[in-house]
Structures are given as structure tokens and as C-alpha cells.
Design a protein around this motif. Structure first.
Motif, PDB file in Angstrom:
ATOM      1  N   PHE A  84     -10.358 -23.952 -28.715  1.00  0.00           N
ATOM      2  CA  PHE A  84     -10.629 -25.717 -28.504  1.00  0.00           C
ATOM      3  C   PHE A  84     -10.339 -26.445 -29.979  1.00  0.00           C
ATOM      4  CE2 PHE A  84     -12.477 -24.368 -24.695  1.00  0.00           C
ATOM      5  CZ  PHE A  84     -12.537 -25.603 -23.937  1.00  0.00           C
ATOM      6  N   PHE A  85     -10.014 -27.592 -29.867  1.00  0.00           N
ATOM      7  CA  PHE A  85      -9.654 -28.382 -31.016  1.00  0.00           C
ATOM      8  C   PHE A  85     -10.860 -29.525 -30.785  1.00  0.00           C
ATOM      9  CE2 PHE A  85      -6.909 -32.047 -33.106  1.00  0.00           C
ATOM     10  CZ  PHE A  85      -7.403 -31.611 -34.494  1.00  0.00           C
ATOM     11  N   GLY A  86     -11.956 -29.304 -31.712  1.00  0.00           N
ATOM     12  CA  GLY A  86     -13.049 -30.054 -31.574  1.00  0.00           C
ATOM     13  C   GLY A  86     -13.861 -29.359 -30.344  1.00  0.00           C
ATOM     14  N   GLN A  87     -14.614 -30.106 -29.704  1.00  0.00           N
ATOM     15  CA  GLN A  87     -15.542 -29.629 -28.544  1.00  0.00           C
ATOM     16  C   GLN A  87     -14.741 -30.032 -27.311  1.00  0.00           C
ATOM     17  OE1 GLN A  87     -19.440 -31.144 -30.470  1.00  0.00           O
ATOM     18  NE2 GLN A  87     -19.972 -29.881 -28.779  1.00  0.00           N
ATOM     19  N   ASN A  88     -13.797 -30.948 -27.348  1.00  0.00           N
ATOM     20  CA  ASN A  88     -13.276 -31.508 -26.039  1.00  0.00           C
ATOM     21  C   ASN A  88     -11.781 -31.211 -25.754  1.00  0.00           C
ATOM     22  OD1 ASN A  88     -12.868 -33.075 -28.487  1.00  0.00           O
ATOM     23  ND2 ASN A  88     -12.417 -34.763 -27.316  1.00  0.00           N
ATOM     24  N   HIS A  89     -11.037 -30.558 -26.594  1.00  0.00           N
ATOM     25  CA  HIS A  89      -9.562 -30.236 -26.369  1.00  0.00           C
ATOM     26  C   HIS A  89      -9.576 -28.742 -26.139  1.00  0.00           C
ATOM     27  CE1 HIS A  89      -8.416 -34.556 -26.705  1.00  0.00           C
ATOM     28  NE2 HIS A  89      -8.997 -34.566 -27.528  1.00  0.00           N
ATOM     29  N   ASN A  90      -9.171 -28.246 -24.968  1.00  0.00           N
ATOM     30  CA  ASN A  90      -8.733 -26.632 -24.875  1.00  0.00           C
ATOM     31  C   ASN A  90      -7.349 -26.654 -25.228  1.00  0.00           C
ATOM     32  OD1 ASN A  90      -8.356 -24.245 -23.669  1.00  0.00           O
ATOM     33  ND2 ASN A  90      -8.899 -24.660 -21.665  1.00  0.00           N
ATOM     34  N   LEU A  91      -7.031 -26.117 -26.095  1.00  0.00           N
ATOM     35  CA  LEU A  91      -5.600 -25.834 -26.517  1.00  0.00           C
ATOM     36  C   LEU A  91      -4.649 -24.710 -25.635  1.00  0.00           C
ATOM     37  CD1 LEU A  91      -5.820 -25.710 -30.291  1.00  0.00           C
ATOM     38  CD2 LEU A  91      -5.440 -27.709 -28.743  1.00  0.00           C
ATOM     39  N   LEU A  92      -5.538 -24.189 -24.854  1.00  0.00           N
ATOM     40  CA  LEU A  92      -4.757 -23.099 -24.288  1.00  0.00           C
ATOM     41  C   LEU A  92      -4.279 -23.489 -22.953  1.00  0.00           C
ATOM     42  CD1 LEU A  92      -7.140 -19.882 -24.461  1.00  0.00           C
ATOM     43  CD2 LEU A  92      -5.126 -20.636 -25.956  1.00  0.00           C
ATOM     44  N   ASN A  93      -4.588 -24.907 -22.408  1.00  0.00           N
ATOM     45  CA  ASN A  93      -3.837 -25.302 -21.313  1.00  0.00           C
ATOM     46  C   ASN A  93      -2.792 -26.494 -21.706  1.00  0.00           C
ATOM     47  OD1 ASN A  93      -5.472 -27.470 -21.747  1.00  0.00           O
ATOM     48  ND2 ASN A  93      -6.811 -27.326 -20.068  1.00  0.00           N
ATOM     49  N   LYS A  94      -2.511 -26.473 -22.862  1.00  0.00           N
ATOM     50  CA  LYS A  94      -1.437 -27.550 -23.601  1.00  0.00           C
ATOM     51  C   LYS A  94      -0.315 -27.073 -24.107  1.00  0.00           C
ATOM     52  CE  LYS A  94      -5.588 -30.439 -24.754  1.00  0.00           C
ATOM     53  NZ  LYS A  94      -5.602 -31.368 -23.472  1.00  0.00           N
ATOM     54  N   GLY A  95       1.040 -27.840 -24.037  1.00  0.00           N
ATOM     55  CA  GLY A  95       1.990 -27.226 -24.569  1.00  0.00           C
ATOM     56  C   GLY A  95       2.078 -27.511 -25.959  1.00  0.00           C
TER      57      GLY A  95
END
Length: 291
Positions: free
Chosen positions: A96-107
Motif C-alpha cells: 500500500f502507498f499510504g493507507q488508501n492506495h493498493n498498489l497491487l491492483n494498479k498498473g
């Protein structure tokens, strides 16, 4: 002619570089760092043909810190960066990038848009373009053909490029072709190419490899100056350089965190000593067998 001129001016206004169309803008780029942690890597696993590149890896990076990652070749440093930037998908875990961005579901593009920039070991600048042009090309703008053809820099963007040129120490070389720069200057230019897009997190891979002592010292000053306003993670093998910049060092071994602390704590850590002494012993035996 007047009508054509008015049409061109209208198009320039529509596609101006600082204009972000609502349907192109990310839905939410704000990074929640209420807990002062900007990067959460938890229980991450990744295997390549049976080889455990990352093994239940846990790593937490505070907002605004400068963290150094060290470890032998194959320890998982580059693989970890690949996972954070979306270049490689892990088998399990969460990032996670911060508490609110799940990087594993982003390109990769989405992750870059969020404010995560990466610099690889070998400089990848546009050598046939000037230093200024390299920075202009790296601005966060619409890269479509039409917007690129008719857009022009705003005063804000020119000021931004000037600020970055001063930060990286290349203000006097703005009109020099990038290919004419020294190796160290190319490294600084590539860092500048990240900075003009205003990233929140910088991932820097072996920034001083091949540099002179003077360039290495200048790079230490540059990276130290960036921390605070931004978060900087540096992968490096040069231990003297690491000592000169790091407050916290994380040692990776076989895809996991082996130790973490100040450089003095790391150098006196018995687990780290045993691992590195064991590797040196194996290398000596290999050299002896081949001699």
C-alpha cells in the motif's frame, strides 16, 4: 489567417500542458499518511521457477525519510522495487502507498501517476536532446500527438524546470546535449527528470555506481536534500556512501528482511556478520577450486 490563428490559440488553450481534463484525472491521488507511514509492504511472496525471490517480506517506510536497502546480489532488492512500481506481480501479500492506495491492483502508469518515481542504475536520458528538453519531456502532461504538437510551456512549468535545474546542479548546462554530460551528471539529470513530475516517493537504484569521488559526494548531498519533502529509498552497494546518507538501513537476505537499524547497528549485527562472512567464505572456496 486571423481565423486560423484564433483556432490554433483555442486549441493551445484546450490542450495546454497544465490543463487536466476531468475524465483523464486520477479519481484520488491524495496519499493518506495519518500514521506517518507512506509505504506498507506486508507478507509479500514471489517465486520464479521455484526460486523464492521475496519470502514473507515486511517493510515499512515512514513519510519523508531516506531509507537505504542493502544486501547481496539476489537478496530481493530490485525485485521489491519491481513489485512496488507494478512491473512485476507478487504471488501473495499486500503493498500500500499510504493507507488508501493498493498498489497491487494498479498498473505501472497508474502507480507513476500516484507519485512514485523510479530511477534505474543505468542512466536513461535522451542524449540527442538538451538538458532542458529532457526535463520538459518528463513533465506530467498529456503525451498525445495533438497536445504535444500544439502545446507550449507555461510560466509555472518553466519555473519548475528552473528549480529542478538548480536542485540537480545543472543550471549552467541547460542547453547542453545530454550526451555530452559526464556519467555523474547524467545520473543527476535522470533524478531531475523524476523531480519535475513532483513524485512523493523516489526509488533510486545504485546512484553512485561508476562515479568519481567528487560526484559521489555531490550525489549524497542531493539525495539528502530531497528527503523530508519527499520519501527516498536508495538501493546501493557502496557502504561508505550508505553510511554518509542513511539514518536507517534495511538489510535484505534471501527475499526477507534480515536486519534494520542505523549503519553502526547493522555493521555490529551478528546475523548480518554471519551471513556476509559466510558468503565471503563461499566465494573464497569457489576461487580456490578454480585456481
Amino acid at each position: 489567417m486571423s481565423a486560423i490563428k484564433n483556432t490554433v490559440e483555442s486549441l493551445r488553450e484546450t490542450f495546454r500542458p497544465d490543463q487536466v481534463w476531468p475524465f483523464l484525472a486520477p479519481t484520488n491521488t491524495k496519499v493518506n499518511v495519518d500514521k506517518e507511514v507512506i509505504l506498507y509492504v506486508e507478507d509479500v511472496n514471489l517465486s520464479f521457477d521455484g526460486f523464492k525471490a521475496l519470502n514473507h517480506l515486511n517493510l515499512y517506510i515512514n513519510d519523508g525519510e531516506l531509507r537505504c536497502l542493502i544486501g547481496a546480489n539476489g537478496a530481493g532488492k530490485t525485485t521489491l522495487m519491481d513489485v512496488i512500481t507494478g512491473k512485476t506481480q507478487c504471488d501473495s501479500g499486500s503493498v500500500f502507498f499510504g493507507q488508501n492506495h493498493n498498489l497491487l491492483n494498479k498498473g505501472e502508469a497508474e502507480i507513476a501517476q500516484l507519485g512514485i518515481g523510479r530511477k534505474f542504475q543505468k542512466p536513461t536520458v535522451f542524449e540527442e536532446q538538451t538538458v532542458f528538453d529532457n526535463l520538459e519531456l518528463s513533465l506530467k502532461t498529456d503525451k498525445g500527438v495533438l497536445p504535444t504538437l500544439i502545446s507550449r510551456l507555461t510560466s509555472t512549468q518553466i519555473d519548475r524546470i528552473d528549480d529542478v535545474l538548480n536542485i540537480i546542479g545543472l543550471a549552467g548546462h541547460r542547453f547542453l546535449l545530454a550526451g555530452a554530460l559526464s556519467h555523474g551528471q547524467k545520473q543527476w539529470l535522470e533524478i531531475g527528470m523524476l523531480l519535475v513530475s513532483d513524485p512523493r516517493l523516489l526509488l533510486i537504484d545504485e546512484p553512485v555506481a561508476g562515479m568519481t569521488a567528487q560526484e559521489t559526494e555531490r550525489t549524497a548531498e542531493l539525495l539528502t536534500s530531497l528527503a523530508g519533502e519527499r520519501t527516498v529509498i536508495v538501493v546501493e552497494h557502496d557502504m561508505e556512501f550508505v553510511r554518509s546518507i542513511a539514518r536507517t538501513v534495511t538489510v535484505l537476505h534471501q527475499g526477507s528482511v534480515l536486519a534494520e537499524g542505523t549503519m553502526d547497528q547493522i555493521q555490529n549485527n551478528q546475523d548480518v556478520i554471519e551471513v556476509y562472512l559466510g558468503e565471503e567464505s563461499q566465494e573464497d572456496e569457489s576461487q580456490g577450486a578454480n585456481s
